[in-house]
Design a protein around this motif. Structure first.
Motif, short mmCIF file in Angstrom:
data_model
loop_
_atom_site.label_atom_id
_atom_site.label_comp_id
_atom_site.label_asym_id
_atom_site.label_seq_id
_atom_site.Cartn_x
_atom_site.Cartn_y
_atom_site.Cartn_z
N HIS A 129 0.47 -0.80 0.12
CA HIS A 129 -0.17 0.11 -0.29
C HIS A 129 0.87 1.05 0.22
O HIS A 129 0.87 2.59 -0.87
N ASP A 130 2.50 1.44 0.72
CA ASP A 130 2.96 2.12 0.97
C ASP A 130 3.43 2.64 -0.75
O ASP A 130 3.44 3.56 -0.92
N SER A 131 4.04 1.07 -1.23
CA SER A 131 4.05 2.16 -2.95
C SER A 131 3.20 2.25 -3.76
O SER A 131 3.10 3.04 -4.26
N ASN A 189 0.80 4.26 -2.99
CA ASN A 189 0.14 6.03 -2.51
C ASN A 189 2.47 6.23 -2.90
O ASN A 189 0.58 7.30 -3.74
N ARG A 190 2.49 5.42 -2.98
CA ARG A 190 4.25 6.47 -3.58
C ARG A 190 4.07 7.07 -5.03
O ARG A 190 3.96 7.92 -5.81
#
Length: 72
Positions: free
Chosen positions: A57-59, A61-62
């Motif tokens: 999810h972080d990737s 979002n980035r």
């Protein structure tokens, strides 16, 4: 339980046509150890899955932020 008690239980079980009680106890101890090892492995796997999900999810979002598609 004393060694004499164990021998009496095993003798009574053998007389009744069963395995010695101590065999059942050892089987239970082994099964319990296997259960706890599997439980610990499952907990570690769930932790790893959670960390992988967070990283995914972080990737995403980035990446969305980099293309201007993830605005607050």
């Amino acid at each position: 339980m004393s060694e004499q008690d164990k021998q009496q239980w095993d003798a009574a079980a053998a007389e009744a046509g069963y395995q010695p009680v101590s065999d059942y106890v050892e089987t239970w101890k082994t099964a319990r150890a296997v259960y706890h090892a599997a439980l610990e492995a499952n907990i570690r796997a769930m932790d790893a899955l959670e960390q992988a999900t967070i990283a995914y999810h972080d990737s995403v979002n980035r990446w969305l932020t980099s293309i201007g598609g993830n605005r607050p």
